[in-house]
Design a protein around this motif. Sequence first.
Motif, PDB file in Angstrom:
ATOM      1  N   ASN A  78     -16.002  14.690  -1.338  1.00 18.35           N
ATOM      2  CA  ASN A  78     -15.417  13.362  -1.394  1.00 18.35           C
ATOM      3  C   ASN A  78     -16.414  12.269  -1.780  1.00 18.35           C
ATOM      4  OD1 ASN A  78     -13.508  11.371  -1.107  1.00 18.35           O
ATOM      5  ND2 ASN A  78     -13.681  11.263   1.108  1.00 18.35           N
ATOM      6  N   PRO A  79     -16.887  12.246  -3.029  1.00 17.79           N
ATOM      7  CA  PRO A  79     -17.851  11.226  -3.427  1.00 17.79           C
ATOM      8  C   PRO A  79     -17.258   9.838  -3.563  1.00 17.79           C
ATOM      9  CG  PRO A  79     -17.208  12.532  -5.324  1.00 17.79           C
ATOM     10  CD  PRO A  79     -16.598  13.200  -4.126  1.00 17.79           C
ATOM     11  N   HIS A  80     -15.926   9.723  -3.657  1.00 21.23           N
ATOM     12  CA  HIS A  80     -15.293   8.421  -3.882  1.00 21.23           C
ATOM     13  C   HIS A  80     -14.595   7.864  -2.645  1.00 21.23           C
ATOM     14  CE1 HIS A  80     -16.225   8.725  -8.098  1.00 21.23           C
ATOM     15  NE2 HIS A  80     -15.571   9.864  -8.201  1.00 21.23           N
ATOM     16  N   MET A  81     -14.946   8.348  -1.453  1.00 16.74           N
ATOM     17  CA  MET A  81     -14.367   7.842  -0.209  1.00 16.74           C
ATOM     18  C   MET A  81     -12.849   7.972  -0.200  1.00 16.74           C
ATOM     19  SD  MET A  81     -16.840   6.812   1.829  1.00 16.74           S
ATOM     20  CE  MET A  81     -16.164   5.609   2.959  1.00 16.74           C
ATOM     21  N   LEU A  82     -12.321   9.071  -0.744  1.00 14.25           N
ATOM     22  CA  LEU A  82     -10.883   9.304  -0.699  1.00 14.25           C
ATOM     23  C   LEU A  82     -10.430   9.429   0.753  1.00 14.25           C
ATOM     24  CD1 LEU A  82     -10.371  11.832  -3.636  1.00 14.25           C
ATOM     25  CD2 LEU A  82     -10.304   9.345  -3.677  1.00 14.25           C
ATOM     26  N   VAL A 126       0.886  -1.169   0.000  1.00 17.06           N
ATOM     27  CA  VAL A 126       0.000   0.000   0.000  1.00 17.06           C
ATOM     28  C   VAL A 126       0.924   1.220   0.000  1.00 17.06           C
ATOM     29  CG1 VAL A 126      -2.049   1.040   1.043  1.00 17.06           C
ATOM     30  CG2 VAL A 126      -1.560  -1.378   1.434  1.00 17.06           C
ATOM     31  N   PRO A 127       1.668   1.436  -1.101  1.00 22.37           N
ATOM     32  CA  PRO A 127       2.819   2.353  -1.090  1.00 22.37           C
ATOM     33  C   PRO A 127       2.493   3.816  -0.826  1.00 22.37           C
ATOM     34  CG  PRO A 127       2.314   1.655  -3.337  1.00 22.37           C
ATOM     35  CD  PRO A 127       1.489   0.794  -2.427  1.00 22.37           C
ATOM     36  N   TYR A 128       1.373   4.319  -1.345  1.00 28.79           N
ATOM     37  CA  TYR A 128       1.073   5.731  -1.163  1.00 28.79           C
ATOM     38  C   TYR A 128       0.712   6.043   0.285  1.00 28.79           C
ATOM     39  CZ  TYR A 128       1.132   5.938  -6.226  1.00 28.79           C
ATOM     40  OH  TYR A 128       1.526   5.854  -7.543  1.00 28.79           O
ATOM     41  N   HIS A 129      -0.062   5.161   0.915  1.00 29.00           N
ATOM     42  CA  HIS A 129      -0.462   5.367   2.299  1.00 29.00           C
ATOM     43  C   HIS A 129       0.730   5.171   3.233  1.00 29.00           C
ATOM     44  CE1 HIS A 129      -4.179   4.749   0.128  1.00 29.00           C
ATOM     45  NE2 HIS A 129      -4.840   5.263   1.135  1.00 29.00           N
ATOM     46  N   LEU A 183      -5.901  11.011  -0.458  1.00 30.28           N
ATOM     47  CA  LEU A 183      -5.288   9.840  -1.077  1.00 30.28           C
ATOM     48  C   LEU A 183      -6.374   8.922  -1.622  1.00 30.28           C
ATOM     49  CD1 LEU A 183      -2.541   8.929   1.553  1.00 30.28           C
ATOM     50  CD2 LEU A 183      -2.234  10.103  -0.630  1.00 30.28           C
ATOM     51  N   PRO A 184      -6.131   8.302  -2.783  1.00 29.69           N
ATOM     52  CA  PRO A 184      -7.122   7.359  -3.313  1.00 29.69           C
ATOM     53  C   PRO A 184      -7.214   6.138  -2.422  1.00 29.69           C
ATOM     54  CG  PRO A 184      -5.092   7.231  -4.583  1.00 29.69           C
ATOM     55  CD  PRO A 184      -4.945   8.398  -3.654  1.00 29.69           C
ATOM     56  N   PRO A 185      -8.401   5.558  -2.241  1.00 32.14           N
ATOM     57  CA  PRO A 185      -8.528   4.345  -1.426  1.00 32.14           C
ATOM     58  C   PRO A 185      -7.792   3.190  -2.096  1.00 32.14           C
ATOM     59  CG  PRO A 185     -10.556   4.768  -2.626  1.00 32.14           C
ATOM     60  CD  PRO A 185      -9.681   5.960  -2.850  1.00 32.14           C
TER      61      PRO A 185
END
Length: 248
Positions: free
Chosen positions: A182-186, A106-109, A158-160
């Motif tokens: 935040n409609p996409h649960m970012l 999960v590199p970005y997180h 950050l994207p999920p």
Amino acid sequence: MTLLKTAVRALVLLALLAGCREQSKQNKPESPDPGTVSTDSAARDTTGENPVGTAGQQVADSTDAFELTEENAIDFFFDYQKDLQASRVRLTTDLGSFTIELFDNVPYHKANFIYLTRKKYFDSTMFHRVVKDFIIQGGNADNVKTARKRSDIGRYLLPPDTRKGHRHHRGTVSMPSSEIDNPHMLASPYEFFIVVTDPGSYHLDGEYTPFGRVVEGMDVVDAINQVETDDGDWPMKNIYIRKAEVLD
């Protein structure tokens, strides 16, 4: 190289958002139900500050002004994680210390959490939400200092990344979503929660991104989870993160 990174960024965002849409449930969890995770609603602005890290890790020593934004965050963390060797962070709290091991896939997180730790963002923040036998949530505080630190680092999400095989077992560290546009649960990059439920809180799977686990000091996490709270799940006595440090 710039075109390649831009293409990679676009593909990553599309893939992750598509995955999120496939797994999203009809009934999204909403606070303050004790079986859900609180969203991060702290106000942030877009004032800049000196960085820590470079697009590799040299921006950390730079004196040039730098601010993370929605436009540059993915590219930044793409570069930041390339040579990242560290994978553990120790948090020292009012009730003791515990160590988190971050997941490599999960590199970005992972990169975000290490970056904020090196920026000393988490120092003097609090565990501001405690739900008995469910979670403790940290990375926020109702003071000007924390708002200013967020402002200095930048405004970004950050994207999920919910499809890497990690579940919300006991001890899992995960990232809450933001309620800001935040409609996409970012994911909110500044906060995290730790599951204390035994064996886990699996109804959270697919909704939030697990990015690490507690490998030492789970007794401290349990102690935080048992403090007295008010009706809004805020501890009656503030539980501070006194220091966060990367264990290289």
